[in-house]
Design an enzyme around this catalytic site. Structure first.
Site, mmCIF file in Angstrom:
data_model
loop_
_atom_site.group_PDB
_atom_site.id
_atom_site.type_symbol
_atom_site.label_atom_id
_atom_site.label_comp_id
_atom_site.label_asym_id
_atom_site.label_seq_id
_atom_site.Cartn_x
_atom_site.Cartn_y
_atom_site.Cartn_z
ATOM 1 N N GLU A 132 0.959 -1.078 0.181
ATOM 2 C CA GLU A 132 0.229 0.067 -0.126
ATOM 3 C C GLU A 132 0.778 1.293 -0.029
ATOM 4 O OE1 GLU A 132 -2.438 -3.562 1.746
ATOM 5 O OE2 GLU A 132 -0.415 -2.385 2.182
ATOM 6 N N GLY A 149 13.375 -2.709 -0.816
ATOM 7 C CA GLY A 149 13.166 -1.785 -1.708
ATOM 8 C C GLY A 149 13.876 -1.823 -2.938
#
Length: 429
Positions: free
Chosen positions: A59, A316
Site C-alpha cells: 500500500e 526496496g
C-alpha cells in the site's frame, strides 16, 4: 454493534500488545514506537496537515504517486503517513527519503475511539486518505465526528472480502457509508463497494501504474545482471509463506541438464522470513547466495555456475530484480492468498507468470493475460514447465515484455483522476 466492537478491542488490548512484542522477536520493528499505536505521538507544530494511511509495504508503494502529488499541489501542507506494519514504515522511509522533511511517519492508532480521538486532536488533519482496503469503523466514525473528510483511494474489494464484510454488515456498512468519497481501481471493485453502501464513488484506476521506476534501479539491475553472469534468470518475486516450499520442490524435480544455465532468484515478500527461506534452500540441497552478501559497486568475477539460487534478502529493490531477470513469477498466487500486483514487472517490460489465486488483483491480471503480457499457471509443476518453455523462446519472451510495457503505459493517469476528486475536500485556507 460498534460499541460491542470497541468493548472487545479494549478487552483484547493486553493480548494485542503481547502479540506485538512476540512478533518483535522476528521483526524488531514491532517493538518500536509502541506508544504511537496507543495514540501518543511526538510534538507536532504544522497547522496544515494531510493524513495518508498505507498499512504495509504494498500500500505504501501504491501511495507514492499520490503522496508526491499532494505535496506538489499543496506546498504549505505537511503530510502524516501512517502504517500498521514496520515493513510499511521502512518502505516509506526509503521511498520518500528525498522529501522526508515534509512527511512524518507514524504507526496508525489502534481502532479504539479514545485512542483515535487523541490522534486526530494531535495532528488535526484536513483530510484522511485510506489506501486500498483500510476501513476501520471507529477511525471513520471519529473522523466524521471531528469533521475530517475520509477518502478511500485506490480502493479494491474482492468477492472474498465482500462476503466477509456482509457477514459483519451491522459493523462494516455504517463505516462504509460514512466514507466521504471513494476512488475505485476498477468497475468490478466499484460494483462490490456499492453493495456496502458507499456513496460519491468514482472509478479512477490503479495508481500503481503511475509509479515511475527509479533510474538507479535499472542501473542496479544491469550491475546485478553482470554480477550473475551469462545465465538465464528466472525471478520468483514476493513469495509468501507456504509458497517457497512448493517452488523449491518443483524446481528440484524439474531441473534438467539443458537448464543448468538457468539461475533461480527468490525474493520473499516479508523480511522476517529471509532466514527461514535460506534454511529451506539448504534443506533442499541447493547452493545459494544472499543478495546481502553482494557489493554491486565492485566489479567482481561473475557468480559461480555451481550456485543454483540467489536469495533476495533486501528491501526496496524489487525494480532491480525485475530489471535483471528474463522472466518473472509474481508470488502470493500459488497459495490461496489472492496474489500480488504484476504492475512493477510490467513497468520494467518483463513477461509475467502468475498462479491460479489472483482474486486481490483479478481484473488487472486478466487484462494483462488478455494483452499477452502474462500467462497463468495451474500449480508449481506447471510453473516451471511453462518457464522452461518460455526461456527456450527468446522471441516470445521479447514480445511478452513489449506487451507488458505497453499494458503498463496504457493504464496510467489514476493519480490525476484521484487528485481531481480530492481537491474538493482539502482545506487550503
Amino acid at each position: 454493534m460498534r460499541l460491542l466492537y470497541s468493548f472487545v478491542w479494549c478487552l483484547s488490548l493486553p493480548i494485542v500488545l503481547l502479540r506485538l512484542w512476540v512478533r518483535g522477536r522476528q521483526e524488531p520493528g514491532y517493538r518500536q514506537h509502541i506508544a504511537e499505536r496507543l495514540g501518543f505521538y511526538s510534538s507536532y507544530r504544522h497547522q496544515k496537515t494531510i493524513w495518508v494511511h498505507a498499512v504495509s509495504a504494498g500500500e505504501t508503494r501504491a501511495a507514492e504517486p499520490l503522496v508526491r502529488a499532494l505535496l506538489r499541489h499543496y506546498p504549505q501542507h505537511h503530510l502524516i503517513l501512517s502504517h500498521m506494519t514496520p515493513t510499511g514504515r521502512a518502505t516509506g522511509a526509503i521511498l520518500f527519503a528525498d522529501i522526508a522533511d515534509r512527511i512524518t511517519q507514524v504507526f496508525v492508532p489502534y481502532d479504539i475511539s479514545f485512542i483515535v480521538q487523541r490522534f486526530l486532536k494531535h495532528y488535526s488533519p484536513s483530510l484522511c486518505a485510506l489506501i486500498e482496503t483500510e476501513v476501520w469503523p471507529n477511525l471513520v466514525a471519529q473522523c466524521k465526528q471531528a469533521g475530517v473528510p475520509v477518502a478511500l483511494v485506490n480502493a479494491r474489494l474482492s468477492e472474498k472480502s465482500l462476503k466477509k464484510a456482509l457477514k459483519l454488515s451491522s459493523l462494516i456498512l455504517p463505516a462504509a457509508q460514512a466514507i466521504t468519497c471513494v476512488a475505485a481501481q476498477s468497475g468490478p471493485d466499484a460494483a462490490r463497494l456499492k453493495m456496502l453502501g458507499v456513496s460519491n464513488l468514482s472509478v479512477t484506476g490503479n495508481m500503481k501504474f503511475d509509479v515511475t521506476p527509479p533510474d538507479h534501479m535499472a542501473e542496479n539491475g544491469a550491475r546485478l545482471r553482470h554480477w550473475l553472469g551469462d545465465r538465464q534468470i528466472f525471478l520468483c518475486a514476493s513469495t509468501r509463506d507456504g509458497e517457497e516450499e512448493l517452488l523449491l520442490k518443483a524446481f528440484v524435480a524439474n531441473r534438467r541438464r539443458d537448464k543448468s544455465n538457468t539461475l533461480l532468484v527468490i525474493t520473499p515478500r516479508h523480511p522476517q522470513r529471509f532466514d527461514q527461506v535460506g534454511t529451506m534452500l539448504t534443506q533442499h540441497g541447493l547452493s545459494f547466495v544472499r543478495r546481502s552478501s553482494m557489493d554491486l559497486t565492485i566489479q567482481e568475477n561473475p557468480l559461480s555456475a555451481s550456485v543454483d539460487v540467489v536469495l533476495g534478502d533486501s528491501m526496496g529493490e524489487m525494480y532491480m530484480y525485475y530489471a535483471a531477470c528474463d522472466l518473472a513469477f509474481v508470488g502470493g498466487s500459488l497459495v490461496n492468498l489472492g496474489g500480488h500486483n504484476l504492475i512493477e514487472a510490467c513497468a520494467m517490460a518483463k513477461p509475467v507468470l502468475t498462479g491460479p489465486y489472483t482474486f486481490n488483483f483479478s481484473e488487472i491480471t486478466e487484462q494483462a493475460i488478455a494483452a499477452k503480457a502474462a500467462q497463468r499457471v495451474a500449480n508449481s509443476e506447471d510453473l516451471f514447465q511453462q518457464a522452461w518453455a518460455l526461456l527456450d523462446q527468446p522471441n516470445t519472451l521479447n514480445r511478452m515484455g513489449q506487451n507488458a510495457h505497453a499494458f503498463f503505459m496504457q493504464h496510467q493517469g489514476a493519480t490525476n483522476r484521484t487528485m481531481t476528486m480530492l481537491e474538493n475536500f482539502i482545506n487550503i485556507s
